[in-house]
Design a protein around this motif. Structure first.
Motif, PDB file in Angstrom:
ATOM      1  N   LEU A 145       0.838  -1.207   0.000  1.00  0.00           N
ATOM      2  CA  LEU A 145       0.000   0.000   0.000  1.00  0.00           C
ATOM      3  C   LEU A 145       0.870   1.254   0.000  1.00  0.00           C
ATOM      4  CD1 LEU A 145      -2.968   0.968   0.143  1.00  0.00           C
ATOM      5  CD2 LEU A 145      -2.670   1.142   2.619  1.00  0.00           C
ATOM      6  N   LEU A 146       1.947   1.217   0.747  1.00  0.00           N
ATOM      7  CA  LEU A 146       2.859   2.355   0.790  1.00  0.00           C
ATOM      8  C   LEU A 146       3.428   2.637  -0.592  1.00  0.00           C
ATOM      9  CD1 LEU A 146       4.209   4.396   2.715  1.00  0.00           C
ATOM     10  CD2 LEU A 146       6.059   2.752   3.015  1.00  0.00           C
ATOM     11  N   ASP A 147       3.702   1.588  -1.345  1.00  0.00           N
ATOM     12  CA  ASP A 147       4.233   1.769  -2.694  1.00  0.00           C
ATOM     13  C   ASP A 147       3.196   2.415  -3.608  1.00  0.00           C
ATOM     14  OD1 ASP A 147       6.624   1.219  -4.367  1.00  0.00           O
ATOM     15  OD2 ASP A 147       5.181   0.098  -5.564  1.00  0.00           O
ATOM     16  N   ILE A 148       1.933   2.048  -3.427  1.00  0.00           N
ATOM     17  CA  ILE A 148       0.850   2.676  -4.195  1.00  0.00           C
ATOM     18  C   ILE A 148       0.766   4.158  -3.860  1.00  0.00           C
ATOM     19  CG2 ILE A 148      -1.666   2.765  -4.467  1.00  0.00           C
ATOM     20  CD1 ILE A 148      -1.637  -0.317  -3.998  1.00  0.00           C
ATOM     21  N   CYS A 149       0.831   4.464  -2.568  1.00  0.00           N
ATOM     22  CA  CYS A 149       0.723   5.852  -2.120  1.00  0.00           C
ATOM     23  C   CYS A 149       1.897   6.695  -2.588  1.00  0.00           C
ATOM     24  CB  CYS A 149       0.616   5.905  -0.602  1.00  0.00           C
ATOM     25  SG  CYS A 149      -0.878   5.131   0.056  1.00  0.00           S
ATOM     26  N   ARG A 150       3.063   6.063  -2.708  1.00  0.00           N
ATOM     27  CA  ARG A 150       4.262   6.764  -3.175  1.00  0.00           C
ATOM     28  C   ARG A 150       4.000   7.467  -4.501  1.00  0.00           C
ATOM     29  NH1 ARG A 150       7.944   4.864  -7.003  1.00  0.00           N
ATOM     30  NH2 ARG A 150       6.874   2.843  -6.980  1.00  0.00           N
ATOM     31  N   ARG A 151       3.310   6.784  -5.390  1.00  0.00           N
ATOM     32  CA  ARG A 151       3.026   7.357  -6.704  1.00  0.00           C
ATOM     33  C   ARG A 151       2.005   8.492  -6.624  1.00  0.00           C
ATOM     34  NH1 ARG A 151       1.805   1.733  -7.695  1.00  0.00           N
ATOM     35  NH2 ARG A 151       3.697   0.562  -8.187  1.00  0.00           N
ATOM     36  N   LYS A 152       1.169   8.451  -5.614  1.00  0.00           N
ATOM     37  CA  LYS A 152       0.089   9.433  -5.495  1.00  0.00           C
ATOM     38  C   LYS A 152       0.518  10.736  -4.831  1.00  0.00           C
ATOM     39  CE  LYS A 152      -3.742   6.098  -5.328  1.00  0.00           C
ATOM     40  NZ  LYS A 152      -4.571   6.748  -6.363  1.00  0.00           N
ATOM     41  N   VAL A 153       1.683  10.740  -4.191  1.00  0.00           N
ATOM     42  CA  VAL A 153       2.125  11.953  -3.490  1.00  0.00           C
ATOM     43  C   VAL A 153       3.395  12.544  -4.112  1.00  0.00           C
ATOM     44  CG1 VAL A 153       1.063  11.210  -1.333  1.00  0.00           C
ATOM     45  CG2 VAL A 153       3.466  10.653  -1.763  1.00  0.00           C
ATOM     46  N   GLY A 154       3.617  12.246  -5.379  1.00  0.00           N
ATOM     47  CA  GLY A 154       4.737  12.852  -6.089  1.00  0.00           C
ATOM     48  C   GLY A 154       6.090  12.233  -5.833  1.00  0.00           C
ATOM     49  N   LEU A 155       6.103  10.953  -5.459  1.00  0.00           N
ATOM     50  CA  LEU A 155       7.376  10.274  -5.199  1.00  0.00           C
ATOM     51  C   LEU A 155       7.596   9.097  -6.147  1.00  0.00           C
ATOM     52  CD1 LEU A 155       7.330  10.219  -1.286  1.00  0.00           C
ATOM     53  CD2 LEU A 155       8.508  11.844  -2.791  1.00  0.00           C
ATOM     54  N   PRO A 179      14.317  15.956  -0.737  1.00  0.00           N
ATOM     55  CA  PRO A 179      14.972  17.029   0.019  1.00  0.00           C
ATOM     56  C   PRO A 179      14.669  16.897   1.511  1.00  0.00           C
ATOM     57  CG  PRO A 179      13.972  17.903  -1.966  1.00  0.00           C
ATOM     58  CD  PRO A 179      13.515  16.481  -1.852  1.00  0.00           C
ATOM     59  N   PRO A 180      15.676  17.069   2.361  1.00  0.00           N
ATOM     60  CA  PRO A 180      15.478  16.902   3.804  1.00  0.00           C
ATOM     61  C   PRO A 180      14.315  17.716   4.368  1.00  0.00           C
ATOM     62  CG  PRO A 180      17.813  17.069   3.304  1.00  0.00           C
ATOM     63  CD  PRO A 180      17.088  17.374   2.021  1.00  0.00           C
ATOM     64  N   ASP A 181      14.093  18.916   3.838  1.00  0.00           N
ATOM     65  CA  ASP A 181      13.022  19.753   4.371  1.00  0.00           C
ATOM     66  C   ASP A 181      11.629  19.273   3.958  1.00  0.00           C
ATOM     67  OD1 ASP A 181      13.606  20.403   1.716  1.00  0.00           O
ATOM     68  OD2 ASP A 181      12.841  22.445   1.926  1.00  0.00           O
ATOM     69  N   LEU A 182      11.582  18.250   3.073  1.00  0.00           N
ATOM     70  CA  LEU A 182      10.292  17.700   2.653  1.00  0.00           C
ATOM     71  C   LEU A 182       9.987  16.343   3.280  1.00  0.00           C
ATOM     72  CD1 LEU A 182      10.159  18.531  -1.192  1.00  0.00           C
ATOM     73  CD2 LEU A 182       9.056  19.736   0.704  1.00  0.00           C
ATOM     74  N   LEU A 183      10.929  15.789   4.016  1.00  0.00           N
ATOM     75  CA  LEU A 183      10.729  14.452   4.586  1.00  0.00           C
ATOM     76  C   LEU A 183       9.499  14.395   5.472  1.00  0.00           C
ATOM     77  CD1 LEU A 183      14.339  13.221   5.479  1.00  0.00           C
ATOM     78  CD2 LEU A 183      12.795  12.286   3.753  1.00  0.00           C
ATOM     79  N   GLN A 184       9.363  15.330   6.381  1.00  0.00           N
ATOM     80  CA  GLN A 184       8.224  15.323   7.294  1.00  0.00           C
ATOM     81  C   GLN A 184       6.924  15.567   6.550  1.00  0.00           C
ATOM     82  OE1 GLN A 184       8.583  18.002  10.606  1.00  0.00           O
ATOM     83  NE2 GLN A 184       6.802  17.174  11.662  1.00  0.00           N
ATOM     84  N   ILE A 185       6.960  16.459   5.577  1.00  0.00           N
ATOM     85  CA  ILE A 185       5.751  16.766   4.781  1.00  0.00           C
ATOM     86  C   ILE A 185       5.310  15.530   4.014  1.00  0.00           C
ATOM     87  CG2 ILE A 185       4.857  18.112   2.852  1.00  0.00           C
ATOM     88  CD1 ILE A 185       6.723  20.385   3.732  1.00  0.00           C
ATOM     89  N   LYS A 186       6.252  14.879   3.354  1.00  0.00           N
ATOM     90  CA  LYS A 186       5.913  13.694   2.566  1.00  0.00           C
ATOM     91  C   LYS A 186       5.486  12.528   3.460  1.00  0.00           C
ATOM     92  CE  LYS A 186       6.381  15.377  -1.489  1.00  0.00           C
ATOM     93  NZ  LYS A 186       5.150  15.543  -2.329  1.00  0.00           N
ATOM     94  N   SER A 187       6.046  12.444   4.657  1.00  0.00           N
ATOM     95  CA  SER A 187       5.615  11.411   5.603  1.00  0.00           C
ATOM     96  C   SER A 187       4.134  11.570   5.915  1.00  0.00           C
ATOM     97  CB  SER A 187       6.427  11.497   6.901  1.00  0.00           C
ATOM     98  OG  SER A 187       7.755  11.113   6.699  1.00  0.00           O
ATOM     99  N   LYS A 188       3.732  12.800   6.197  1.00  0.00           N
ATOM    100  CA  LYS A 188       2.332  13.072   6.536  1.00  0.00           C
ATOM    101  C   LYS A 188       1.420  12.819   5.336  1.00  0.00           C
ATOM    102  CE  LYS A 188       3.266  16.409  10.214  1.00  0.00           C
ATOM    103  NZ  LYS A 188       3.116  17.819  10.683  1.00  0.00           N
ATOM    104  N   GLU A 189       1.899  13.192   4.130  1.00  0.00           N
ATOM    105  CA  GLU A 189       1.100  12.965   2.927  1.00  0.00           C
ATOM    106  C   GLU A 189       0.911  11.468   2.670  1.00  0.00           C
ATOM    107  OE1 GLU A 189       2.914  14.994  -0.324  1.00  0.00           O
ATOM    108  OE2 GLU A 189       2.404  17.007   0.417  1.00  0.00           O
ATOM    109  N   LEU A 190       1.983  10.701   2.816  1.00  0.00           N
ATOM    110  CA  LEU A 190       1.907   9.249   2.631  1.00  0.00           C
ATOM    111  C   LEU A 190       0.955   8.619   3.644  1.00  0.00           C
ATOM    112  CD1 LEU A 190       5.661   8.348   2.018  1.00  0.00           C
ATOM    113  CD2 LEU A 190       3.787   7.877   0.435  1.00  0.00           C
ATOM    114  N   GLU A 191       1.077   9.037   4.888  1.00  0.00           N
ATOM    115  CA  GLU A 191       0.238   8.482   5.949  1.00  0.00           C
ATOM    116  C   GLU A 191      -1.230   8.826   5.727  1.00  0.00           C
ATOM    117  OE1 GLU A 191      -0.105   9.326  10.656  1.00  0.00           O
ATOM    118  OE2 GLU A 191       1.860   8.623   9.952  1.00  0.00           O
ATOM    119  N   LYS A 192      -1.503  10.052   5.333  1.00  0.00           N
ATOM    120  CA  LYS A 192      -2.884  10.476   5.074  1.00  0.00           C
ATOM    121  C   LYS A 192      -3.476   9.693   3.910  1.00  0.00           C
ATOM    122  CE  LYS A 192      -5.701  14.558   4.008  1.00  0.00           C
ATOM    123  NZ  LYS A 192      -5.679  16.036   3.757  1.00  0.00           N
ATOM    124  N   GLU A 193      -2.712   9.562   2.830  1.00  0.00           N
ATOM    125  CA  GLU A 193      -3.188   8.831   1.651  1.00  0.00           C
ATOM    126  C   GLU A 193      -3.416   7.360   1.979  1.00  0.00           C
ATOM    127  OE1 GLU A 193      -4.530   8.228  -2.128  1.00  0.00           O
ATOM    128  OE2 GLU A 193      -3.931  10.169  -1.294  1.00  0.00           O
TER     129      GLU A 193
END
Length: 269
Positions: A145-155, A179-193
């Motif tokens: 599921l995480l791999d599916i979400c990866r594609r949905k959040v620009g990763l 980018p290090p300053d996006l790690l936390q943002i992308k973590s939250k996006e992945l978790e939400k998705e």
């Protein structure tokens, strides 16, 4: 095993044996969990028993519902009992080698002798630990599921690597840059998705397909490590693209229950 939340960490990275039957005479073990990933009991035929040089005993069956350790997923545990002789063999580990699944463990009664009570050709009953299987399946499905979400959040530029679907710190590793300053943002996006997809749910299916059919299930292309003359097993979560996998999974995406994501990174030199 009773935890209700699946926590994932996604890493971004720049006997020799004595057999009682001749090796060539033992047919390949049928992986019964390919057909039914949720069966926790089944029957099989005992083909051989052996003892390794380190003293471990192992049983080989014509088919098994025990998932052998591999593909990032731990082995099932449980026990095997003889329908006629009445022995009980506690399975502590299972491994796949040269097409055969070795069920490693010990007899519940330490005085039992393998050759004396375990008869080749005897029907045996298989029981796996349902709590362990459920957790392993949830963790493995969460990785997909995480791999599916990866594609949905620009990763989608990240290249998938290995997965570790054990309860002591599951993760999926990717190669690429965030980018290090996006790690936390992308973590939250992945978790939400991920949790939105879990809330919606969706049937999980697995099938052994021809190469071309498998490619269709996976969005038109298969990983380069899949031979073109093979018939890979593909696991598909809902309507999302599938991927080659030999493991066990939940019946529905909703069965993952909940997912927590933490992104970390490290440098490969």
């Amino acid at each position: 095993d009773g935890q209700d939340e699946t926590t994932w960490c996604s890493s971004i990275s720049h006997p020799k044996r004595r057999r009682t039957m001749a090796a060539g005479a033992i047919p390949t073990t049928k992986l019964a969990y390919f057909d039914n990933m949720w069966a926790v009991q089944s029957t099989a035929t005992l083909l051989s028993h052996l003892q390794t040089e380190d003293g471990r005993r192992a049983l080989i069956l014509d088919s098994t519902i025990f998932h052998p350790q591999g593909g990032g997923q731990p082995a099932d545990t449980g026990f095997i009992s003889g329908a006629a002789s009445g022995f009980k063999f506690v399975v502590e580990d299972a491994r796949l080698k040269d097409g055969l699944v070795y069920h490693y463990g010990s007899f519940e009664n330490p005085q039992d002798d393998c050759v004396a009570i375990a008869n080749e050709g005897e029907e045996v009953n298989l029981y796996i630990n349902p709590q362990r299987r459920d957790l392993s399946s949830r963790l493995h499905s969460a990785g997909h599921l995480l791999d599916i979400c990866r594609r949905k959040v620009g990763l989608s530029h990240l290249e998938p690597g290995k997965g570790y679907h054990f309860s002591d710190g599951p993760f999926v590793e990717y190669k690429g840059i965030i980018p290090p300053d996006l790690l936390q943002i992308k973590s939250k996006e992945l978790e939400k998705e991920a949790n939105a997809l879990i809330l919606t749910g969706g049937k999980v299916s697995a099938s052994v397909l021809s190469y071309n059919e498998a490619a269709e299930w996976c969005g038109g292309v298969l990983p380069s490590y899949i031979p073109t003359d093979s018939a890979p097993r593909i696991v598909k979560l809902g309507d999302h693209p599938g991927c080659p996998c030999g493991g066990t999974h939940v019946a529905d995406i909703a069965d993952i229950r909940n997912l927590t994501v933490r992104l970390t990174w490290f440098l490969l030199i």
